[in-house]
Design an enzyme around this catalytic site. Sequence first.
Site, PDB file in Angstrom:
ATOM      1  N   ARG A  63     -50.673 -49.557  11.061  1.00 28.09           N
ATOM      2  CA  ARG A  63     -50.167 -49.602  12.431  1.00 28.09           C
ATOM      3  C   ARG A  63     -49.666 -48.251  12.922  1.00 28.09           C
ATOM      4  O   ARG A  63     -49.624 -48.008  14.130  1.00 28.09           O
ATOM      5  CB  ARG A  63     -49.113 -50.696  12.565  1.00 28.09           C
ATOM      6  N   GLU A 100     -39.953 -55.189   3.970  1.00 26.93           N
ATOM      7  CA  GLU A 100     -39.045 -56.312   4.183  1.00 26.93           C
ATOM      8  C   GLU A 100     -39.574 -57.584   3.524  1.00 26.93           C
ATOM      9  O   GLU A 100     -38.848 -58.536   3.318  1.00 26.93           O
ATOM     10  CB  GLU A 100     -38.765 -56.538   5.680  1.00 26.93           C
TER      11      GLU A 100
END
Length: 178
Positions: A63, A100
Site C-alpha cells: 500500500r 497489528e
Amino acid sequence: MGSGRSALLKGLIREIPDFPKPGIGFKDITPVLADPMGLDAAVTGLAEVAPPDIDVVIGAEARGFLLGPALARELDAGFVLARKPGKLPAETVRAEYALEYGTDALELHTDAVASGARVLVHDDLLATGGTARTLCRLVEQLGGIVAACGFLIELAFLDGRAALAGYDVHALITYDAE
C-alpha cells in the site's frame, strides 16, 4: 491541511469491518485513488506537510506503493521500494517487524538510499508504527537521514507515534477511536 480536503478524504475512505480478520476495521483507500479530486487531495496534502529538500520517498509493499511514487514526483524526489523478502533482484538489507495482526519483514536494495540522503518514510496508514519504524531502521542502516514520516491515515488509538518517537510524523486524517 484544509478542512475541505480533510472532509473530502474522510468521505471517500470506507471502513470494511472484520477485515483481514475479526475485530479489525480496515480503512479502504481505493475510493480515494479512484476519485481524481481525492487522489489529488491526498498527494498534494502529503507533499504540503513534507519537509523541504527530500531526496527519496520510501514506501512499503504494497500500500505504500499506491501514493508513494506520485508523492515522490510531487516532491521532485526519487521513490524506493521496500518489499517482502525475496522480491528484489539485487543485494538487499532486511528487517523484521510486528504488525497489528502478525509479523513480517521488509527488504531494500543495498544501493537504494545514498549515505546522507534525506528520506521521507511514507505509508498509507500509521497503525502500531511497526512498518514505519522498520523503514526508518532500514534507511538509517544504509546511512540515510529520515527527514519525516508521512501518512494518509493515522489510527491514533493504536499509538503508532510512540514507535516513531524522535521522528517528525504527519498524517492527513486521524481516527481517534475504532
